[in-house]
Enzyme design. Structure first.
Site, short mmCIF file in Angstrom:
data_model
loop_
_atom_site.label_atom_id
_atom_site.label_comp_id
_atom_site.label_asym_id
_atom_site.label_seq_id
_atom_site.Cartn_x
_atom_site.Cartn_y
_atom_site.Cartn_z
N LYS A 151 -3.95 9.27 85.61
CA LYS A 151 -4.15 9.44 84.16
C LYS A 151 -5.56 9.03 83.74
O LYS A 151 -6.28 9.82 83.12
CB LYS A 151 -3.12 8.60 83.37
N ARG A 192 5.02 5.03 76.28
CA ARG A 192 5.73 4.71 77.52
C ARG A 192 7.22 4.48 77.28
O ARG A 192 7.95 4.22 78.23
CB ARG A 192 5.14 3.45 78.13
N ARG A 214 -6.89 1.04 95.17
CA ARG A 214 -7.66 0.55 94.02
C ARG A 214 -7.65 -0.97 93.98
O ARG A 214 -8.63 -1.60 93.63
CB ARG A 214 -7.08 1.13 92.72
N ARG A 248 -7.75 -5.76 89.83
CA ARG A 248 -6.54 -5.74 88.99
C ARG A 248 -5.39 -6.38 89.75
O ARG A 248 -4.95 -5.87 90.77
CB ARG A 248 -6.18 -4.28 88.64
N ARG A 303 6.60 -1.47 88.88
CA ARG A 303 6.01 -0.58 87.85
C ARG A 303 6.60 0.82 87.97
O ARG A 303 6.87 1.47 86.96
CB ARG A 303 4.49 -0.53 88.02
P1 B4P Z 1 -4.43 6.14 87.42
O1 B4P Z 1 -3.11 6.82 87.41
O2 B4P Z 1 -5.52 6.76 86.64
O3 B4P Z 1 -4.05 4.70 86.96
P2 B4P Z 1 -3.90 4.13 85.50
O4 B4P Z 1 -4.30 5.11 84.45
O5 B4P Z 1 -4.65 2.85 85.52
O6 B4P Z 1 -2.36 3.93 85.29
P3 B4P Z 1 -1.42 2.70 85.39
O7 B4P Z 1 -0.11 3.20 84.91
O8 B4P Z 1 -1.49 2.11 86.75
O9 B4P Z 1 -2.03 1.55 84.47
P4 B4P Z 1 -2.15 1.30 82.90
O10 B4P Z 1 -3.52 0.79 82.72
O11 B4P Z 1 -1.76 2.48 82.08
O12 B4P Z 1 -5.10 6.03 88.88
C1 B4P Z 1 -4.74 5.17 89.90
C2 B4P Z 1 -5.73 5.25 91.11
O13 B4P Z 1 -5.57 6.48 91.81
C3 B4P Z 1 -7.22 5.16 90.78
O14 B4P Z 1 -7.80 4.21 91.64
C4 B4P Z 1 -7.79 6.53 91.11
O15 B4P Z 1 -9.09 6.46 91.64
C5 B4P Z 1 -6.83 7.06 92.15
N1 B4P Z 1 -6.69 8.52 92.08
C6 B4P Z 1 -6.52 9.24 90.93
N2 B4P Z 1 -6.41 10.56 91.24
C7 B4P Z 1 -6.49 10.66 92.59
C8 B4P Z 1 -6.43 11.75 93.52
N3 B4P Z 1 -6.26 13.01 93.10
N4 B4P Z 1 -6.52 11.49 94.82
C9 B4P Z 1 -6.69 10.22 95.26
N5 B4P Z 1 -6.77 9.14 94.45
C10 B4P Z 1 -6.67 9.36 93.13
O16 B4P Z 1 -1.09 0.16 82.62
C11 B4P Z 1 -1.15 -1.14 83.19
C12 B4P Z 1 -0.08 -2.03 82.60
O17 B4P Z 1 -0.35 -2.25 81.19
C13 B4P Z 1 1.35 -1.52 82.63
O18 B4P Z 1 1.99 -1.78 83.85
C14 B4P Z 1 1.99 -2.29 81.43
O19 B4P Z 1 2.30 -3.60 81.79
C15 B4P Z 1 0.86 -2.34 80.42
N6 B4P Z 1 0.92 -1.21 79.47
C16 B4P Z 1 -0.02 -0.23 79.36
N7 B4P Z 1 0.34 0.66 78.39
C17 B4P Z 1 1.55 0.23 77.89
C18 B4P Z 1 2.44 0.75 76.90
N8 B4P Z 1 2.17 1.88 76.24
N9 B4P Z 1 3.59 0.06 76.66
C19 B4P Z 1 3.85 -1.07 77.30
N10 B4P Z 1 3.06 -1.62 78.27
C20 B4P Z 1 1.90 -0.97 78.56
#
Ligand code: B4P
Length: 190
Positions: A14, A89, A128, A134, A146
């Protein structure tokens, strides 16, 4: 106005794909994960509260994230449109977002849902975790929690947006550029 929900399990790409979409369509990026991490980094009260949930891979309470998004929408009323990344979410968050956007008559245009196999999600997040600092990416148990929380509380949003004909599933396996191309193809039809 183009308002996109970028959706998918943790590690689906994302945050990565949001960067491409922001540039292609001049949208404002609202990532609740990033907003929460800056609150933690600033040592703010909200951040300290959120940290307890994030470390375990649990969701932060709805009222906290809804309040954060409300503030950002109010502060950016002249934006071209928004990319919501990691939000909503839960169904309660989706309903609150619809209410906020309907007040301005700027509804969600589409939910772009990245579909990725579970083992690939775990591999990406652990990778990552080696460099990002993180804490929630460094422990396989937290990552699995998660993903379980996603399946239980977040995945039902696919049906929520499908019921308004706004759900678009996109294959999230492959190179970052390939996936960006698939997303662009969908957005260009909207
Ligand atoms: P991403 O999928 O981009 O990870 P993210 O956006 O950080 O999502 P995530 O769900 O983990 O965390 P968030 O900050 O929203 O990428 C992951 C990795 O994959 C990266 O290193 C990237 O380089 C790699 N990658 C991507 N595409 C690739 C490809 N094609 N090939 C290979 N590698 C690739 O949330 C974190 C925490 O915050 C949650 O667990 C929760 O506790 C809280 N939170 C956030 N939003 C919330 C909400 N709305 N409600 C309640 N809690 C919330």
């Amino acid at each position: 106005m183009l308002n996109l929900v970028l959706f998918g399990p943790p590690g689906a790409g994302k945050g990565t794909q949001a960067e491409y979409l922001i540039e292609a369509y001049s949208l404002l990026h609202l990532s609740t994960g990033d907003l929460l991490r800056s609150e933690i980094a600033a040592g703010a009260k909200l951040g300290l509260e959120a940290k307890k949930y994030m470390e375990k891979g649990e969701l932060v309470p709805d009222e906290v994230v809804i309040g954060m998004i409300k503030g950002r929408l109010e502060a950016n009323q002249d934006a071209n449109g928004f990319i919501f990344d990691g939000f909503p979410r839960t169904v309660a968050q989706a309903e609150a977002l619809d209410k906020l956007l309907n007040e301005n008559e700027t509804p969600i245009s589409a939910m772009l849902s990245l579909e990725v196999e579970k083992q690939e999600l775990i591999n990406r997040l652990l990778k990552r975790g080696e460099s990002s600092g993180r804490p929630d990416d460094q422990n396989q148990e937290v990552i699995e929690n998660r993903i379980n929380v996603y399946n239980e509380k977040t995945a039902p949003l696919v049906d929520y947006y499908a019921s308004f004909n706004k759900h678009y599933g996109v294959d999230g396996m492959g190179s970052i550029e390939e996936i960006a191309g698939r997303l662009k193809q969908v957005v260009d039809t909207l």
